[in-house]
Design a protein around this motif. Structure first.
Motif, PDB file in Angstrom:
ATOM      1  N   LYS A  77     -20.404 -22.844   8.396  1.00  0.00           N
ATOM      2  CA  LYS A  77     -20.309 -22.943   6.944  1.00  0.00           C
ATOM      3  C   LYS A  77     -18.851 -23.120   6.510  1.00  0.00           C
ATOM      4  N   TRP A  82     -19.320 -34.804   0.918  1.00  0.00           N
ATOM      5  CA  TRP A  82     -19.718 -33.755  -0.005  1.00  0.00           C
ATOM      6  C   TRP A  82     -20.156 -32.547   0.813  1.00  0.00           C
ATOM      7  N   VAL A  83     -19.617 -31.365   0.463  1.00  0.00           N
ATOM      8  CA  VAL A  83     -19.972 -30.146   1.187  1.00  0.00           C
ATOM      9  C   VAL A  83     -20.220 -29.029   0.182  1.00  0.00           C
ATOM     10  N   LYS A  84     -20.895 -28.002   0.623  1.00  0.00           N
ATOM     11  CA  LYS A  84     -21.160 -26.832  -0.219  1.00  0.00           C
ATOM     12  C   LYS A  84     -20.023 -25.831  -0.061  1.00  0.00           C
ATOM     13  N   ASN A  85     -19.523 -25.316  -1.167  1.00  0.00           N
ATOM     14  CA  ASN A  85     -18.518 -24.256  -1.133  1.00  0.00           C
ATOM     15  C   ASN A  85     -19.227 -22.937  -0.839  1.00  0.00           C
ATOM     16  N   ASN A  86     -19.163 -22.498   0.419  1.00  0.00           N
ATOM     17  CA  ASN A  86     -19.819 -21.264   0.828  1.00  0.00           C
ATOM     18  C   ASN A  86     -18.924 -20.043   0.683  1.00  0.00           C
ATOM     19  N   GLY A  89     -24.488 -31.068   7.185  1.00  0.00           N
ATOM     20  CA  GLY A  89     -23.595 -30.658   6.116  1.00  0.00           C
ATOM     21  C   GLY A  89     -22.639 -29.549   6.498  1.00  0.00           C
ATOM     22  N   ARG A  90     -22.562 -29.262   7.781  1.00  0.00           N
ATOM     23  CA  ARG A  90     -21.650 -28.229   8.270  1.00  0.00           C
ATOM     24  C   ARG A  90     -20.826 -28.773   9.428  1.00  0.00           C
ATOM     25  N   ARG A 131     -25.058 -36.306   6.645  1.00  0.00           N
ATOM     26  CA  ARG A 131     -26.500 -36.396   6.380  1.00  0.00           C
ATOM     27  C   ARG A 131     -26.982 -37.827   6.566  1.00  0.00           C
ATOM     28  N   GLU A 167     -25.658 -32.179   0.043  1.00  0.00           N
ATOM     29  CA  GLU A 167     -24.748 -31.645   1.053  1.00  0.00           C
ATOM     30  C   GLU A 167     -24.761 -32.524   2.317  1.00  0.00           C
ATOM     31  N   GLY A 168     -23.574 -32.965   2.730  1.00  0.00           N
ATOM     32  CA  GLY A 168     -23.459 -33.799   3.917  1.00  0.00           C
ATOM     33  C   GLY A 168     -23.320 -35.278   3.634  1.00  0.00           C
ATOM     34  N   LEU A 201     -21.295 -28.067  -4.943  1.00  0.00           N
ATOM     35  CA  LEU A 201     -20.831 -29.140  -4.074  1.00  0.00           C
ATOM     36  C   LEU A 201     -19.410 -29.543  -4.452  1.00  0.00           C
TER      37      LEU A 201
END
Length: 314
Positions: free
Chosen positions: A133, A110-114, A45-46, A78, A16-17, A305
């Motif tokens: 987020k 690249w990011v996390k799908n929250n 990452g946010r 990151r 992430e990030g 991700l």
């Protein structure tokens, strides 16, 4: 996380990030002394928001937080800049308070799908005001909301004696009311539209120092008046109200946002807002996030991700 107990047969595409490409990217402009992490640190990452609580030598915001209101200032890439401060902690994405931070306002990451639904290429990225987020939905979709079916806004005022140097208001006496973040102030020599950003020192809402939204002011000690709104959330309450949410409803002025807590702590109660236009009892909704200019570029289920880009395709 604990000791490793399993091995994946396919390595993760990224962390992430991370950058998702070598395409051109751009960073948020910062002057001497900025940008640095705010008191709660910044999460890698946010998205994050620049705050005018402190300004740099160029008169621009110098502090960044992982919470805020309105469009985020940029994304936190990151760079191995997280720092473990807790005994026996195995990993962290937190950059501590006071550390330098770089924000990106263009690029591929690249990011996390929250979110709670699958992210699909072409969807827009939405960011939560509370923690930065990221989730994905169709352009124009409503961000998460909180609502009160019988809510109202009343006008609030304050009167103090104070002076301004740079972007710092020093209050030496309080005649009436309370000094809240989001209060619009006026007085001899005070720049039109100046608002209180946050309190820096002193008695809460009273004598002390405050950062203001317009820097480079020199105002001698004078009477300073303040106006703000008091939102009362009532009726049937759904979701959680909080600082940073933008409000909507019948006769609610566009851009009205919650700037401080009153008696409310998420549900029914009072909240301070940055506009003192009176609104009679009606259904009022608070947006818990906002649509950004960024796009989803790969599919991903909740918690996975996905690639995110600042550029539209085609």
């Amino acid at each position: 996380m604990g000791f490793q107990t399993q091995v994946g047969y396919q390595p993760a595409p990224a962390v992430e990030g991370d950058f998702a490409s070598t395409n051109p990217r751009a960073t948020v402009l910062a002057g001497p002394g900025g940008l640095v992490c705010g008191a709660a640190g910044v999460i890698v990452g946010r998205f994050a928001w620049a705050s005018s609580s402190y300004i740099d030598a160029d008169g621009a915001p110098a502090v960044v937080n992982s919470f805020g209101s309105g469009a985020p200032t940029g994304f936190v890439h990151r760079e191995q800049q997280g720092l473990i401060l807790t005994y026996l902690q195995e990993s962290t994405m937190l950059v501590p308070a006071g550390f330098p931070i770089t924000l990106f306002d263009a690029g591929d990451f690249w990011v996390k799908n929250n979110g709670s639904t699958q992210a699909v290429p072409g969807m827009k990225a939405f960011v939560a005001f509370a923690d930065g987020k990221i989730s994905f939905a169709a352009a124009g979709s409503a961000a998460g909301t909180a609502s009160g079916s019988a809510s109202s806004i009343a006008a609030g005022t304050s009167s103090v004696t104070g002076s301004i140097a740079g972007n710092v208001l020093t209050v030496t006496a309080v005649g009436s009311g309370t000094v809240y973040p989001g209060t619009t102030i006026s007085g001899t020599g005070v720049a039109t539209g100046t608002q209180i950003v946050s309190q820096l020192s002193g008695t809460a809402g009273g004598i002390g120092t405050y950062s203001v939204s317009i820097p480079e002011q020199t105002v001698a000690s004078t009477a300073i008046s303040g106006t703000y709104g008091i939102l009362t959330v009532g009726g049937t309450v759904a979701g959680t109200f909080g600082v940073g949410q933008t409000l909507s409803g019948t006769n609610v002025v566009a851009g009205t946002a919650i700037t401080a807590l009153g008696t409310g702590t998420g549900g029914a109660g009072t909240y301070i807002v940055n506009n003192n236009t009176v609104v009679a009892s009606t259904a009022i909704t608070g947006a818990t996030g906002v649509e950004t200019k960024w796009f989803c570029r790969s599919s991903g289920l909740p918690g996975e991700l996905v690639k995110m880009s600042s550029r539209a395709q085609g």
